[in-house]
Design a protein around this motif. Structure first.
Motif, mmCIF file in Angstrom:
data_model
loop_
_atom_site.group_PDB
_atom_site.id
_atom_site.type_symbol
_atom_site.label_atom_id
_atom_site.label_comp_id
_atom_site.label_asym_id
_atom_site.label_seq_id
_atom_site.Cartn_x
_atom_site.Cartn_y
_atom_site.Cartn_z
ATOM 1 N N UNK A 186 47.070 20.249 7.556
ATOM 2 C CA UNK A 186 46.173 21.347 7.891
ATOM 3 C C UNK A 186 46.084 21.482 9.417
ATOM 4 N N UNK A 187 46.102 22.718 9.908
ATOM 5 C CA UNK A 187 46.001 22.981 11.343
ATOM 6 C C UNK A 187 44.545 23.212 11.697
ATOM 7 N N UNK A 188 44.055 22.501 12.705
ATOM 8 C CA UNK A 188 42.667 22.638 13.140
ATOM 9 C C UNK A 188 42.625 23.060 14.600
ATOM 10 N N UNK A 189 41.523 23.693 14.966
ATOM 11 C CA UNK A 189 41.311 24.118 16.349
ATOM 12 C C UNK A 189 40.133 23.336 16.924
ATOM 13 N N UNK A 190 40.347 22.547 17.987
ATOM 14 C CA UNK A 190 39.235 21.780 18.574
ATOM 15 C C UNK A 190 38.450 22.633 19.570
ATOM 16 N N UNK A 191 37.198 22.296 19.753
ATOM 17 C CA UNK A 191 36.372 22.963 20.753
ATOM 18 C C UNK A 191 36.588 22.309 22.111
ATOM 19 N N UNK A 196 35.585 19.479 16.249
ATOM 20 C CA UNK A 196 36.208 20.494 15.396
ATOM 21 C C UNK A 196 35.514 21.832 15.569
ATOM 22 N N UNK A 197 36.325 22.839 15.865
ATOM 23 C CA UNK A 197 35.788 24.204 15.964
ATOM 24 C C UNK A 197 35.991 24.933 14.630
ATOM 25 N N UNK A 198 37.230 24.964 14.155
ATOM 26 C CA UNK A 198 37.510 25.532 12.840
ATOM 27 C C UNK A 198 38.889 25.072 12.383
ATOM 28 N N UNK A 199 39.151 25.229 11.110
ATOM 29 C CA UNK A 199 40.464 24.878 10.556
ATOM 30 C C UNK A 199 41.049 26.072 9.840
#
Length: 415
Positions: A186-191, A196-199
């Motif tokens: 799964x690809x996640x976007x960090x803040x 974790x910001x969103x996945x």
């Protein structure tokens, strides 16, 4: 641009004319279905950016030149593309410091249809240099502009012809096409603070792979228009076609073996895959047709025990035509059963034929010489002498990538 070497090479497929299609029947059918009747196949070329430094692999040698079974990785990729007869030209972009090494690889492994250009400092600049070599507006170019160009990574050695055909056919229709695979993770976007910001929903996204294919004018014009920022930091060719040519690429499901050699452990995985592929066929050569002979039990055992391996049997090869048939099957493992003769010269004949075929240039060839002898009729010392001859001969032919060993089986002759 460097001229292409004209070294001879054993052909892996028939030549392809303007109105012809690949030799494999399944590909013939696929291509016939993919294009309207009466239209010629598009002229196709390939560009391989090979200017990487191998930084992520953590070794001093760029990964495309790392040895796999004592052969540079890029040579396997070139071989995969050369097998596809309808790819007219293959342009490889390498750094100036690796240009001579690349020429040496082409000559040693007798690669054909290869042209070399100097790589840029980034992936996109290397691809752009390759496209320039194929464009008609370049002075002194010995290459002709293709209708469709394939872009592929030099470190993806396991690409098959059916995937190449799919992306080329789709590019002809849509202007651009690329192979994709399901996401493994799964690809996640960090803040900004590392949380974790969103996945992303994995099922809705895909990994972009290679090969990709484009109408030549579409991708060449996109590179001519793209910004310096794109050339420096971009990696996705399909995005350039969309951004500058407004072409929505057709996405084609790729096979699991399209993965890219990135880390050192990937070299071991690539070696395992290659070993498995070249060990899927054994050619059993037996010098007797007597089906009652104990030697034929060996053939039965091989077929029973190695049920995932293709086992074919032939009589000894004494003519070029006999060997051509074996070589055309791309067999790299031979078991020679000597029943009627104990003459060591028979093995020499086979090894000489294999050498002349240049089969061992690309992969190691394994030859096992098996002697079935009645222990009452042949002195043990005599046969050991023959096996010692094989041992010395094996040291000699190993230098030519042929691995030879002898096996002596004594058995009681039944009345």
């Amino acid at each position: 641009m460097e001229p292409r070497p004209a070294a001879p090479r054993p052909r892996l497929c028939d030549s392809l004319g303007a109105d012809q299609t690949p030799s494999a029947s399944t590909l013939n059918a696929a291509r016939a279905e993919a294009r309207p009747a009466g239209r010629r196949a598009p002229a196709v070329a390939a560009v391989l950016p090979a200017g990487g430094s191998g930084e992520r692999m953590g070794v001093p040698t760029p990964k495309q030149f790392c040895p796999v079974l004592e052969r540079p990785l890029i040579s396997y990729t070139l071989q995969a593309l050369e097998r596809v007869c309808w790819i007219k030209d293959i342009v490889v972009a390498v750094t100036g410091e690796n240009m001579e090494a690349m020429k040496g690889i082409i000559q040693k492994y007798q690669h054909q249809r290869i042209s070399l250009v100097e790589a840029g400092v980034t992936r996109h600049r290397s691809i752009f240099n390759g496209l320039k070599a194929l464009a008609e507006d370049q002075p002194d170019s010995k290459l002709s502009k293709p209708e469709v160009v394939i872009i592929h990574d030099a470190v993806r050695p396991f690409v098959e012809e059916d995937v190449l055909l799919k992306v080329v056919t789709a590019a002809k229709e849509y202007g651009a096409a690329g192979a994709i695979r399901p996401l493994v993770s799964t690809v996640i976007s960090p803040s900004a603070d590392g949380c974790l910001d969103h996945s992303l929903e994995r099922a809705r996204h895909r990994a972009s792979e290679m090969p990709q294919a484009f109408l030549f004018d579409v991708i060449y014009e996109a590179y001519q228009q793209c910004s310096d920022y794109d050339l420096e930091f971009g990696t996705e060719c399909l995005q350039l076609a969309l951004k500058y040519g407004h072409i929505k690429a057709k996405l084609v499901e790729g096979s699991p073996d399209l993965w890219k050699v990135t880390y050192k452990r990937d070299l071991y995985a690539a070696e395992s895959i290659i070993k498995e592929r070249i060990s899927q066929h054994i050619c059993l050569i037996m010098d007797t047709k007597d089906e009652n002979h104990v030697g034929h039990r060996l053939e039965e055992v091989l077929k029973d025990e190695l049920n995932h391996v293709k086992v074919t049997s032939r009589l000894p090869c004494h003519t070029g035509r006999d060997l051509d048939q074996i070589v055309s099957e791309q067999c790299y493992s031979y078991v020679c059963v000597n029943v009627m003769t104990s003459d060591f010269e028979e093995i020499r004949k086979l090894v000489n034929m294999l050498e002349e075929s240049n089969l061992s240039i690309l992969y190691p060839v394994v030859v096992i010489s098996v002697y079935f002898l009645d222990y009452k009729s042949v002195p043990f010392d005599q046969k050991m002498e023959n096996l010692m001859q094989i041992r010395e001969y094996a040291k000699e032919v190993k230098k030519r990538n042929i691995l030879l060993c002898g096996l002596l089986i004594y058995y009681p002759q039944l009345p």
